[in-house]
Design a protein around this motif. Structure first.
Motif, PDB file in Angstrom:
ATOM      1  N   ASN A   1      43.654  -2.361  34.542  1.00 35.91           N
ATOM      2  CA  ASN A   1      42.740  -1.441  33.859  1.00 35.91           C
ATOM      3  C   ASN A   1      43.129  -1.173  32.408  1.00 35.91           C
ATOM      4  O   ASN A   1      42.252  -0.941  31.566  1.00 35.91           O
ATOM      5  CB  ASN A   1      42.665  -0.113  34.603  1.00 35.91           C
TER       6      ASN A   1
ATOM      7  N   ASN B   1      45.568  -8.767  30.863  1.00 33.25           N
ATOM      8  CA  ASN B   1      45.798  -7.433  31.412  1.00 33.25           C
ATOM      9  C   ASN B   1      46.834  -7.390  32.534  1.00 33.25           C
ATOM     10  O   ASN B   1      46.831  -6.485  33.363  1.00 33.25           O
ATOM     11  CB  ASN B   1      44.478  -6.794  31.874  1.00 33.25           C
TER      12      ASN B   1
ATOM     13  N   MET C   1      37.475   5.684  36.737  1.00 33.95           N
ATOM     14  CA  MET C   1      37.981   4.748  35.735  1.00 33.95           C
ATOM     15  C   MET C   1      37.454   5.168  34.373  1.00 33.95           C
ATOM     16  O   MET C   1      36.369   5.737  34.262  1.00 33.95           O
ATOM     17  CB  MET C   1      37.544   3.313  36.055  1.00 33.95           C
ATOM     18  N   SER C   2      38.230   4.877  33.326  1.00 35.63           N
ATOM     19  CA  SER C   2      37.854   5.287  31.973  1.00 35.63           C
ATOM     20  C   SER C   2      36.783   4.384  31.370  1.00 35.63           C
ATOM     21  O   SER C   2      36.300   4.649  30.265  1.00 35.63           O
ATOM     22  CB  SER C   2      39.090   5.297  31.074  1.00 35.63           C
ATOM     23  N   PHE C   3      36.421   3.326  32.069  1.00 36.48           N
ATOM     24  CA  PHE C   3      35.359   2.428  31.602  1.00 36.48           C
ATOM     25  C   PHE C   3      34.724   1.790  32.822  1.00 36.48           C
ATOM     26  O   PHE C   3      35.276   1.824  33.931  1.00 36.48           O
ATOM     27  CB  PHE C   3      35.902   1.361  30.647  1.00 36.48           C
TER      28      PHE C   3
ATOM     29  N   GLU D   1      40.391  -1.866  29.586  1.00 37.28           N
ATOM     30  CA  GLU D   1      39.831  -0.817  28.732  1.00 37.28           C
ATOM     31  C   GLU D   1      39.964  -1.180  27.255  1.00 37.28           C
ATOM     32  O   GLU D   1      39.056  -0.918  26.456  1.00 37.28           O
ATOM     33  CB  GLU D   1      40.524   0.515  29.000  1.00 37.28           C
TER      34      GLU D   1
ATOM     35  N   ASP E   1      30.650  -2.446  30.564  1.00 43.34           N
ATOM     36  CA  ASP E   1      31.358  -2.475  29.280  1.00 43.34           C
ATOM     37  C   ASP E   1      31.963  -3.833  28.953  1.00 43.34           C
ATOM     38  O   ASP E   1      32.463  -4.034  27.844  1.00 43.34           O
ATOM     39  CB  ASP E   1      32.457  -1.411  29.264  1.00 43.34           C
TER      40      ASP E   1
ATOM     41  N   ALA F   1      37.180  -3.498  26.511  1.00 41.99           N
ATOM     42  CA  ALA F   1      35.894  -2.798  26.626  1.00 41.99           C
ATOM     43  C   ALA F   1      35.621  -1.928  25.405  1.00 41.99           C
ATOM     44  O   ALA F   1      34.468  -1.738  25.019  1.00 41.99           O
ATOM     45  CB  ALA F   1      35.877  -1.949  27.895  1.00 41.99           C
ATOM     46  N   ARG F   2      36.663  -1.393  24.791  1.00 44.49           N
ATOM     47  CA  ARG F   2      36.519  -0.518  23.627  1.00 44.49           C
ATOM     48  C   ARG F   2      36.590  -1.278  22.300  1.00 44.49           C
ATOM     49  O   ARG F   2      36.403  -0.690  21.240  1.00 44.49           O
ATOM     50  CB  ARG F   2      37.612   0.554  23.640  1.00 44.49           C
TER      51      ARG F   2
END
Length: 330
Positions: A81, A44, A115-117, A85, A122, A88-89
């Motif tokens: 991030n 990342n 944050m989106s996650f 993410e 996650d 996490a997805r």
């Protein structure tokens, strides 16, 4: 006597028994078949950074052990991030992993209002890879030659010196703010978009000092920068004569971060256990140790639980600092 005919079990019961049987067999079946295709490691941060170098150092022995290709994919952005993410997805099947600095898990939730996650929920820790130290380095033309005289020089010149970092919320930035807070100093923070441009300006004399994440060590050895201290609880094995900031009087100073591998939450425990075992074995190899040392880090083998405990402790420590200093993401 006519034999008694047993009643046929209800279809719903048969289905339930079949599901239970499948669940009981799944871990063993997964252990027997995984991995059966390439494994992707999402880094990342951009190519060339500490996370990328660690991922590539471990990937070769890991793919030899697992007998499947290990493919590195860089997805930088938003202090880690973006890549976080993506993992996490991802499907929790052991074929998508994340290599990240500990900051994405322990620092970002304190920096970003939203944050989106949720990294803590996650993602699941698989294996720590390395403890990455930060080194207090100054331009050679600066008068102080040791850390105590440097702190005295800063106190005598409040606001006249500047330090660079790879950006707001990065571990070198947090180290710089921790340094100012504990030593009672004031210096100007200059954020850059990466450690490399910050290093270039330090070498050019545009800024006065930095907490370097390891990329400046060759310049230190060449005499182009002065190394005054290590922002770690323990001295660096590469520079055993250089004191820590704790030894210089800043008790408990610890700006280390632990980089490591994560998987999507729900990844089968047997897969996580296999990955942890093989990554720990890779960290013991001389070639991998050398690559970790080249960025000023030290191998950090251990269990997923060890890794998680460190992340929680870092979150508490850095979270308090972020609130105290009012640090926000770019």
């Amino acid at each position: 006597m006519t034999p008694r005919t047993l009643p046929t079990p209800p279809r719903r019961l048969l289905l339930a028994l079949a599901l239970i049987g499948t669940a009981l067999c799944t871990p063993l079946a997964h252990a027997d078949t995984w991995p059966s295709k390439p494994i992707k490691v999402i880094v990342n941060f951009p190519a060339g950074g500490a996370a990328d170098q660690l991922a590539r150092a471990v990937s070769q022995p890991l793919q030899e052990a697992l007998k499947q290709p290990v493919v590195i994919e860089n997805r930088g952005g938003a202090n880690g991030n973006v890549g976080g993410e993506a993992v996490a997805r991802a499907t929790a099947d052991g074929y998508t992993l994340l290599m990240s600095s500990g900051g994405m898990v322990s620092v970002n939730p304190h920096l970003y209002a939203r944050m989106s996650f949720d990294p803590a929920k996650d993602l699941m820790p698989v294996a720590a890879a390395a403890r990455v130290l930060v080194f207090l380095v100054t331009r050679p033309s600066l008068p102080p030659t040791d850390v105590k005289s440097f702190m005295a020089y800063l106190k005598a010149n409040p606001g006249k010196l500047s330090y660079g970092s790879p950006g707001n919320g990065s571990s070198p930035h947090l180290a710089g703010e921790m340094f100012k807070s504990q030593a009672g100093l004031f210096a100007l923070h200059v954020p850059y978009r990466g450690a490399a441009p910050a290093l270039q300006d330090l070498l050019a004399g545009q800024i006065d000092y930095a907490f370097d994440p390891g990329i400046a060590l060759n310049q230190v050895r060449a005499g182009k920068l002065k190394l005054l201290a290590v922002g770690s609880p323990h001295r660096s094995s590469q520079f055993p004569d250089v004191p820590t900031l704790d030894e210089a009087g800043l008790r408990g100073f610890d700006a280390d971060t632990v980089f490591g591998f994560y998987a999507p939450a729900g990844t089968p425990p047997d897969v996580v256990a296999q990955l942890n075992t093989q990554i720990n074995r890779a960290l013991a190899l001389p070639a991998v140790k050398e690559r970790i040392a080249a960025i000023g880090g030290e191998p950090a083998p251990g269990t997923p639980a060890d890794f998680q405990r460190r992340a929680l402790a870092d979150s508490q420590r850095f979270g308090a600092l972020i609130r105290e200093r009012g640090i926000k993401a770019d």
